[in-house]
Design a protein around this motif. Structure first.
Motif, PDB file in Angstrom:
ATOM      1  N   ARG A 131       5.771  -2.333  -3.176  1.00 48.21           N
ATOM      2  CA  ARG A 131       4.511  -1.574  -3.122  1.00 48.21           C
ATOM      3  C   ARG A 131       4.710  -0.254  -2.373  1.00 48.21           C
ATOM      4  NH1 ARG A 131      -1.175  -1.907  -2.954  1.00 48.21           N
ATOM      5  NH2 ARG A 131      -2.093  -0.807  -1.177  1.00 48.21           N
ATOM      6  N   GLN A 132       5.380  -0.308  -1.217  1.00 50.24           N
ATOM      7  CA  GLN A 132       5.594   0.901  -0.422  1.00 50.24           C
ATOM      8  C   GLN A 132       6.510   1.884  -1.152  1.00 50.24           C
ATOM      9  OE1 GLN A 132       4.007   1.377   2.480  1.00 50.24           O
ATOM     10  NE2 GLN A 132       4.865   3.414   2.843  1.00 50.24           N
ATOM     11  N   THR A 171       3.008   5.216  -7.729  1.00 55.54           N
ATOM     12  CA  THR A 171       1.644   4.757  -7.470  1.00 55.54           C
ATOM     13  C   THR A 171       0.875   5.910  -6.857  1.00 55.54           C
ATOM     14  OG1 THR A 171       2.259   2.437  -7.153  1.00 55.54           O
ATOM     15  CG2 THR A 171       0.192   3.166  -6.172  1.00 55.54           C
ATOM     16  N   LEU A 221       0.242  -6.961   2.971  1.00 53.07           N
ATOM     17  CA  LEU A 221      -0.185  -7.066   1.579  1.00 53.07           C
ATOM     18  C   LEU A 221      -0.810  -8.414   1.252  1.00 53.07           C
ATOM     19  CD1 LEU A 221      -0.368  -5.984  -1.295  1.00 53.07           C
ATOM     20  CD2 LEU A 221       2.045  -6.576  -1.616  1.00 53.07           C
ATOM     21  N   ARG A 226      -1.762  -6.086  -6.596  1.00 49.96           N
ATOM     22  CA  ARG A 226      -0.856  -6.008  -5.447  1.00 49.96           C
ATOM     23  C   ARG A 226      -0.075  -4.695  -5.430  1.00 49.96           C
ATOM     24  NH1 ARG A 226       0.604 -10.757  -2.637  1.00 49.96           N
ATOM     25  NH2 ARG A 226       2.661  -9.878  -2.201  1.00 49.96           N
ATOM     26  N   LEU A 227       0.323  -4.239  -6.605  1.00 53.37           N
ATOM     27  CA  LEU A 227       1.175  -3.054  -6.671  1.00 53.37           C
ATOM     28  C   LEU A 227       0.378  -1.759  -6.729  1.00 53.37           C
ATOM     29  CD1 LEU A 227       4.112  -2.078  -6.855  1.00 53.37           C
ATOM     30  CD2 LEU A 227       3.915  -2.237  -9.352  1.00 53.37           C
ATOM     31  N   LYS A 228      -0.730  -1.749  -7.454  1.00 49.75           N
ATOM     32  CA  LYS A 228      -1.372  -0.497  -7.833  1.00 49.75           C
ATOM     33  C   LYS A 228      -2.730  -0.228  -7.177  1.00 49.75           C
ATOM     34  CE  LYS A 228       1.931   0.958 -10.394  1.00 49.75           C
ATOM     35  NZ  LYS A 228       2.607   2.233 -10.118  1.00 49.75           N
ATOM     36  N   GLU A 239       6.929   2.250  -4.374  1.00 50.22           N
ATOM     37  CA  GLU A 239       6.230   2.881  -5.487  1.00 50.22           C
ATOM     38  C   GLU A 239       5.216   3.921  -5.011  1.00 50.22           C
ATOM     39  OE1 GLU A 239       6.706   1.746  -9.308  1.00 50.22           O
ATOM     40  OE2 GLU A 239       8.350   2.151  -7.896  1.00 50.22           O
ATOM     41  N   THR A 290      -6.541  -1.414   3.245  1.00 53.48           N
ATOM     42  CA  THR A 290      -5.374  -1.116   2.418  1.00 53.48           C
ATOM     43  C   THR A 290      -4.159  -1.800   3.013  1.00 53.48           C
ATOM     44  OG1 THR A 290      -4.181   0.679   1.321  1.00 53.48           O
ATOM     45  CG2 THR A 290      -4.755   1.014   3.647  1.00 53.48           C
ATOM     46  N   VAL A 301       5.606  -8.843  -6.833  1.00 53.70           N
ATOM     47  CA  VAL A 301       5.320  -7.600  -6.108  1.00 53.70           C
ATOM     48  C   VAL A 301       5.347  -7.869  -4.614  1.00 53.70           C
ATOM     49  CG1 VAL A 301       3.681  -5.739  -5.725  1.00 53.70           C
ATOM     50  CG2 VAL A 301       3.954  -6.713  -8.015  1.00 53.70           C
ATOM     51  N   GLN A 344       5.803  -6.435  -0.469  1.00 54.30           N
ATOM     52  CA  GLN A 344       5.344  -5.321   0.360  1.00 54.30           C
ATOM     53  C   GLN A 344       6.291  -4.123   0.214  1.00 54.30           C
ATOM     54  OE1 GLN A 344       2.704  -5.754   3.386  1.00 54.30           O
ATOM     55  NE2 GLN A 344       2.570  -3.680   2.570  1.00 54.30           N
TER      56      GLN A 344
END
Length: 371
Positions: free
Chosen positions: A291-292, A300, A229, A348-350, A294, A200, A286, A288
């Motif tokens: 992503r964090q 997410t 990521l 990348r995001l989900k 969300e 992950t 997207v 890093q």
């Protein structure tokens, strides 16, 4: 007039260049078993992971075996029940689970083919665990109450409910004319369950370390390997390029995750959400950090598990991942025969995590993780 026609033509050309209906071309397609349905159950985690193991058997032996998803479920429920009762209700109990729960179940109890354990009783043809879960929850809440002593027979009662709705556990069966136990059947598949790792990418823990990801369905406290990521995505691509599939845990709550349209995307402009289900639209960059963010604000979440079995590209060269779902292959809810084409931005995001064979990892990543 000629100038007007020219302007109209140029506008039409520019519009068509910006907005085009999807046309997909296969980049990589890895052998896997057919799409099936989890029915009215929350057991996507077992369908995803079991499909992954089936693909691993195909990859290593060339043999296609329809494994029982519900055998894993049948053996995981008592573990979840124990966790809930012994934590006096201060834990998650529900239908959900993660990829490593199937690995743990197979390690402890083995595997069986679908023909040996369907998980269907009383002439059922479709899965529906609604009443079973209601009965289990009522039983467990009563026994997790710290103001009372639990019923000494509560574990036996859990098994009675599972027997009633899923069928009794099996210790021996015949497959292709030969007798097996679940453990000997696992040996026959040649699967080495110690070869699989979950990777992950999050920034609240150090990179290149293993950690327990704090998501509700991680009742068994499974370990995840963390990395940046870009490297996470590179390892997904590396695995597919080498002929390995991956089991996926992802957020599917976005309105742009659409099995009905067969795509999942993250449009750059929210106003393009509906149009992007059928037309190519620019997608978000997207990072890093996004992503964090969300993940920490719960946009997410750990919703659904599926199986990555290939890659495609559209006519503009954008990459998509071919993701095998478990909502059936021929109904109004799905397109592409039950597969969803997931864009790189969406992944990348989900994508919460992926389960993969450790030999599918890039050499640099394997070294950094020490696996």
């Amino acid at each position: 007039m000629k100038q007007t026609l020219l302007n109209i033509s140029l506008f039409a050309l520019a519009f068509s260049a910006y907005s085009q209906k999807y046309e997909f071309q296969t980049v990589k397609d890895i052998s896997c078993t057919p799409v099936v349905s989890q029915g009215q159950t929350g057991t996507c985690w077992s369908f995803s992971s079991t499909s992954f193991l089936e693909a691993e058997i195909i990859r290593t032996t060339g043999k296609s075996i329809d494994l029982s998803e519900m055998f894993n479920v049948r053996h995981t429920y008592p573990k979840k029940a124990w966790n809930f009762v012994m934590r006096q209700g201060k834990a998650q109990f529900g239908e959900g689970g993660l990829n490593h729960d199937v690995i743990n179940s197979a390690r402890d109890f083995g595997l069986v083919p679908q023909s040996a354990f369907t998980g269907l009783v009383n002439d059922q043809t479709k899965y529906d665990h609604t009443k079973m879960v209601e009965e289990l929850e009522a039983l467990l809440k009563a026994n997790a109450d710290p103001s009372k002593k639990p019923d000494p027979e509560w574990q036996a009662k859990v098994n009675n409910i599972l027997d009633s709705y899923m069928g009794k556990d099996i210790n021996e069966f015949t497959f292709e004319g030969k007798k097996y136990t679940p453990k000997s059947f696992l040996e026959m598949t040649k699967l080495n369950l110690n070869d699989y790792v979950t990777i992950t990418s999050f920034t609240h823990v150090p990179f290149y370390k293993s950690f327990i990801l704090d998501i509700p369905d991680n009742f068994s406290y499974g370990n995840f390997y963390n990395m940046p990521l870009d490297e996470f995505m590179q390892n997904i691509d590396n695995a597919l390029d080498k002929g390995y599939t991956l089991a996926l845990d992802a957020d599917v709550s976005e309105k742009t995750f659409s099995p009905k349209n067969g795509v999942a995307i993250i449009p750059a402009n929210d106003a393009d959400a509906i149009a992007s289900l059928t037309e190519i639209k620019p997608e978000k960059n997207v990072t890093q950090e996004l992503r964090q963010q969300e993940f920490e604000n719960f946009n997410t979440t750990d919703d659904h598990l599926m199986h990555i079995v290939g890659k495609l590209k559209d006519q503009k060269g954008n990459i998509y991942y071919k993701v095998k779902n478990s909502w059936g292959s021929d109904n109004a809810r799905v397109a592409n025969g039950g597969y969803v084409y997931v864009s790189a931005a969406y992944m990348r995001l989900k994508a919460i995590s992926v389960l993969v064979h450790k030999d599918a990892l890039a050499a640099k990543t394997k070294k950094s993780l020490g696996v």
